[in-house]
Design an enzyme around this catalytic site. Structure first.
Site, PDB file in Angstrom:
ATOM      1  N   PRO A 105       0.844  -1.194   0.000  1.00 14.60           N
ATOM      2  CA  PRO A 105       0.000   0.000   0.000  1.00 14.60           C
ATOM      3  C   PRO A 105       0.880   1.246   0.000  1.00 14.60           C
ATOM      4  O   PRO A 105       2.097   1.141   0.107  1.00 14.60           O
ATOM      5  CB  PRO A 105      -0.723  -0.113   1.342  1.00 14.60           C
ATOM      6  CG  PRO A 105       0.297  -0.749   2.243  1.00 14.60           C
ATOM      7  CD  PRO A 105       1.120  -1.682   1.373  1.00 14.60           C
ATOM      8  N   THR A 142      -4.673   4.725   4.264  1.00 16.62           N
ATOM      9  CA  THR A 142      -3.926   3.701   3.536  1.00 16.62           C
ATOM     10  C   THR A 142      -4.886   2.802   2.776  1.00 16.62           C
ATOM     11  O   THR A 142      -6.096   3.019   2.783  1.00 16.62           O
ATOM     12  CB  THR A 142      -3.019   2.913   4.504  1.00 16.62           C
ATOM     13  OG1 THR A 142      -2.105   2.117   3.759  1.00 16.62           O
ATOM     14  CG2 THR A 142      -3.804   2.034   5.447  1.00 16.62           C
ATOM     15  N   ASN A 143      -4.346   1.827   2.069  1.00 19.11           N
ATOM     16  CA  ASN A 143      -5.133   0.876   1.305  1.00 19.11           C
ATOM     17  C   ASN A 143      -4.877  -0.517   1.851  1.00 19.11           C
ATOM     18  O   ASN A 143      -3.847  -0.745   2.479  1.00 19.11           O
ATOM     19  CB  ASN A 143      -4.682   0.890  -0.161  1.00 19.11           C
ATOM     20  CG  ASN A 143      -5.352   1.971  -0.977  1.00 19.11           C
ATOM     21  OD1 ASN A 143      -5.890   2.929  -0.433  1.00 19.11           O
ATOM     22  ND2 ASN A 143      -5.316   1.807  -2.277  1.00 19.11           N
ATOM     23  N   ARG A 144      -5.756  -1.437   1.525  1.00 13.50           N
ATOM     24  CA  ARG A 144      -5.516  -2.822   1.925  1.00 13.50           C
ATOM     25  C   ARG A 144      -4.578  -3.472   0.923  1.00 13.50           C
ATOM     26  O   ARG A 144      -4.876  -3.531  -0.259  1.00 13.50           O
ATOM     27  CB  ARG A 144      -6.829  -3.596   1.966  1.00 13.50           C
ATOM     28  CG  ARG A 144      -7.733  -3.140   3.089  1.00 13.50           C
ATOM     29  CD  ARG A 144      -8.905  -4.071   3.238  1.00 13.50           C
ATOM     30  NE  ARG A 144      -8.499  -5.346   3.819  1.00 13.50           N
ATOM     31  CZ  ARG A 144      -9.351  -6.335   4.090  1.00 13.50           C
ATOM     32  NH1 ARG A 144     -10.626  -6.203   3.820  1.00 13.50           N
ATOM     33  NH2 ARG A 144      -8.915  -7.457   4.620  1.00 13.50           N
ATOM     34  N   VAL A 153      -1.975   1.919  -4.536  1.00 11.26           N
ATOM     35  CA  VAL A 153      -1.635   3.320  -4.261  1.00 11.26           C
ATOM     36  C   VAL A 153      -2.871   4.046  -3.729  1.00 11.26           C
ATOM     37  O   VAL A 153      -3.949   3.941  -4.313  1.00 11.26           O
ATOM     38  CB  VAL A 153      -1.151   4.009  -5.557  1.00 11.26           C
ATOM     39  CG1 VAL A 153      -0.739   5.448  -5.289  1.00 11.26           C
ATOM     40  CG2 VAL A 153      -0.004   3.222  -6.197  1.00 11.26           C
TER      41      VAL A 153
END
Ligand code: CTP
Ligand code: CA
Length: 222
Positions: free
Chosen positions: A21, A33-35, A100
């Protein structure tokens, strides 16, 4: 598959791989954030290195060790990731598997934001640069083969094809994330190519997906 001088098809070739991420700060202790576990991208970096490529792995925050023979560049934000990718160019192939963060916070607080009786703060977001689109843009440093990922919960083919043309990359690895994918060791993907090709790979380990993709890459550029 042509073998290089040492019998490996990607010897003398270079690759840049993004994984994990990105983390976009809100204040010194919080962020967006992202997984992403980074497992698929790390496995791709490892598989390319095993075929002889010189691999730069641009990684967001993950809990994974550096694969053998791979140079890791550690980043947090999308803008840091973009700068590290640009620094790794030119390369023969780019594989952008990172999740991203699409937005970052405008005006990151320099001190910790405290809870206040007035209620939660509102966050102003601004869009991050699209690293895949930038790498895919025509120019002297464009890698001969640029591969993106599309993690979708619905309409995989339509979304993947739209991304292929919008971003200008050559292949998209489409990933159905409606089931158990995040953090898992297995993955079911479909490889979409610019010429209209679509190839569904049965659910298999992320290491197998990576090896298969690396062999495809070697067939294409090796
Ligand atoms: N990507 C990138 N830089 C960004 C956003 C995405 O390089 N700022 C890359 C990802 O690494 C992936 C591909 O673009 O290879 C597709 O990412 P995805 O999030 O699916 O596409 P988006 O265009 O951001 O569309 P959306 O999130 O709205 O589905
Ligand atoms: Ca996105």
């Amino acid at each position: 598959l042509l073998a290089g001088p040492d019998g490996r098809p990607l010897t003398g070739r270079s690759a840049v791989v993004t994984a994990g991420p990105t983390f976009e700060p809100i204040d010194p202790v919080r962020g967006l954030t992202n997984r992403s576990s980074g497992k698929q991208g790390y496995a791709i970096a490892a598989a390319l290195a095993e075929l002889g490529a010189k691999v730069t792995l641009v990684s967001g925050p993950v809990a994974l060790s550096v694969p053998a023979g791979v140079e890791r560049v550690w980043v947090e934000t999308a803008r840091e990731m973009q700068a590290a990718v640009e620094a790794a160019l030119p390369a023969d192939v780019a594989v952008m598997s990172a999740a991203v963060a699409d937005w970052r916070v405008d005006g990151v607080a320099s001190g910790k934001i405290k809870k206040a009786p007035g209620g939660p703060p509102s966050l102003a977001l601004i869009e991050n640069p699209d690293i895949l689109a930038a790498v895919s843009a025509p120019g002297p440093k464009r890698p001969g083969l640029v591969i993106g990922f599309a993690a979708e919960t619905a309409d995989l083919e339509a979304n993947a094809r739209a991304k292929l043309s919008r971003k200008g990359c050559d292949w998209i690895v489409g990933n159905d994330v409606s089931g158990e994918v995040f953090g898992a060791d297995a993955n079911a993907v479909t490889l979409f190519t610019r010429d209209g090709g679509a190839e569904a790979w049965p659910r298999q380990s992320k290491a197998e997906v990576a090896r298969k993709l690396a062999v495809r890459i070697a067939d294409h550029i090796g």
